[in-house]
Design a protein around this motif. Structure first.
Motif, PDB file in Angstrom:
ATOM      1  N   MET A 115       0.854  -1.172   0.000  1.00  0.00           N
ATOM      2  CA  MET A 115       0.000   0.000   0.000  1.00  0.00           C
ATOM      3  C   MET A 115       0.902   1.238   0.000  1.00  0.00           C
ATOM      4  SD  MET A 115      -3.142   0.864   2.681  1.00  0.00           S
ATOM      5  CE  MET A 115      -3.054  -0.742   3.368  1.00  0.00           C
ATOM      6  N   SER A 116       0.445   2.291  -0.630  1.00  0.00           N
ATOM      7  CA  SER A 116       1.195   3.542  -0.633  1.00  0.00           C
ATOM      8  C   SER A 116       0.239   4.701  -0.365  1.00  0.00           C
ATOM      9  CB  SER A 116       1.907   3.717  -1.969  1.00  0.00           C
ATOM     10  OG  SER A 116       0.960   3.756  -3.022  1.00  0.00           O
ATOM     11  N   VAL A 117       0.748   5.908  -0.460  1.00  0.00           N
ATOM     12  CA  VAL A 117      -0.072   7.100  -0.214  1.00  0.00           C
ATOM     13  C   VAL A 117      -1.351   7.018  -1.033  1.00  0.00           C
ATOM     14  CG1 VAL A 117      -0.173   9.598  -0.525  1.00  0.00           C
ATOM     15  CG2 VAL A 117       1.904   8.551   0.346  1.00  0.00           C
ATOM     16  N   LEU A 118      -2.455   7.371  -0.417  1.00  0.00           N
ATOM     17  CA  LEU A 118      -3.735   7.359  -1.117  1.00  0.00           C
ATOM     18  C   LEU A 118      -3.936   8.686  -1.830  1.00  0.00           C
ATOM     19  CD1 LEU A 118      -6.014   5.679   1.547  1.00  0.00           C
ATOM     20  CD2 LEU A 118      -5.032   4.662  -0.490  1.00  0.00           C
ATOM     21  N   ALA A 134      -5.249  14.462   2.193  1.00  0.00           N
ATOM     22  CA  ALA A 134      -4.218  15.475   2.415  1.00  0.00           C
ATOM     23  C   ALA A 134      -3.585  15.301   3.789  1.00  0.00           C
ATOM     24  CB  ALA A 134      -4.811  16.873   2.283  1.00  0.00           C
ATOM     25  N   LYS A 135      -2.275  15.479   3.816  1.00  0.00           N
ATOM     26  CA  LYS A 135      -1.502  15.373   5.055  1.00  0.00           C
ATOM     27  C   LYS A 135      -0.870  16.729   5.331  1.00  0.00           C
ATOM     28  CE  LYS A 135       2.916  13.186   5.942  1.00  0.00           C
ATOM     29  NZ  LYS A 135       3.618  14.365   6.067  1.00  0.00           N
ATOM     30  N   LYS A 166       1.278   3.685   8.716  1.00  0.00           N
ATOM     31  CA  LYS A 166       2.560   3.249   8.151  1.00  0.00           C
ATOM     32  C   LYS A 166       2.367   2.748   6.723  1.00  0.00           C
ATOM     33  CE  LYS A 166       5.142   1.851  12.271  1.00  0.00           C
ATOM     34  NZ  LYS A 166       5.651   0.683  13.029  1.00  0.00           N
ATOM     35  N   ALA A 167       1.286   2.021   6.495  1.00  0.00           N
ATOM     36  CA  ALA A 167       1.048   1.441   5.173  1.00  0.00           C
ATOM     37  C   ALA A 167       0.904   2.518   4.096  1.00  0.00           C
ATOM     38  CB  ALA A 167      -0.194   0.551   5.198  1.00  0.00           C
ATOM     39  N   ILE A 168       0.352   3.668   4.466  1.00  0.00           N
ATOM     40  CA  ILE A 168       0.225   4.746   3.470  1.00  0.00           C
ATOM     41  C   ILE A 168       1.368   5.760   3.588  1.00  0.00           C
ATOM     42  CG2 ILE A 168      -2.275   4.456   3.234  1.00  0.00           C
ATOM     43  CD1 ILE A 168      -2.597   7.079   4.901  1.00  0.00           C
TER      44      ILE A 168
END
Length: 166
Positions: free
Chosen positions: A1-4, A147-148, A121-123
């Protein structure tokens, strides 16, 4: 999994620990029993906002981040949001107490634990050993906003920013 990103499907096998609010557990000193909140399954059938904060009862989270979502419950509902899920790295007991301390009385806003930062962590959205500050809006399984925060404070992950994108 990466950033959504917008347009992505919300990933499978994502769950959080939480304590459902019941009449028996509504007092802040009542513990309740932690249970699994199957985010992947729930998000397939709802319009949901997932809000991550570095920690329950911490200054920015308590004074600046959470209040916007509580104060905008009706505006969120008007945009079709069916639930707000607030997560942090705290355990389900702390998250439950945080919800009660903020007078939540139903399951429109629930407070859940991203235990061991499994999802964050997964994203790739952590802040050391805590969840980063972020917001993800999911509409029936599809990410419609993600958004982060890159700076201190609440800008892109606050209720106003999320409402503007719904």
């Amino acid at each position: 999994m990466s950033v959504l990103e917008v347009g992505d499907n919300f990933p499978g096998n994502v769950s959080f620990g939480y304590i459902p609010l019941t009449p028996e557990s509504e007092e802040i000193t009542s513990c309740g029993i932690p249970t699994k909140y199957d985010a992947s399954e729930t998000f397939k059938n709802k319009k949901v906002v997932l809000v991550a904060v570095p920690g329950a009862f911490t200054p920015t989270c308590q004074a600046n981040h959470l209040p916007g979502f509580i104060q905008n419950i009706e505006a969120l509902k008007a945009k079709g949001v069916e639930q707000v899920v607030v997560i942090a790295s705290n355990d389900p007991f702390v998250m439950s107490a945080w919800g009660k301390a903020n007078y939540t009385k139903d399951d429109f806003i629930i407070f859940a634990s991203d235990s061991e930062l499994a999802f964050s962590k997964a994203i790739g959205w952590t802040m050391g050993d805590r969840t980063a500050r972020y917001a993800i809006a999911i509409d029936h399984g599809k990410v419609v906003y993600a958004a982060k925060e890159t700076e201190r404070g609440v800008d892109v992950s606050g209720a106003d920013a999320v409402l503007a994108k719904l």
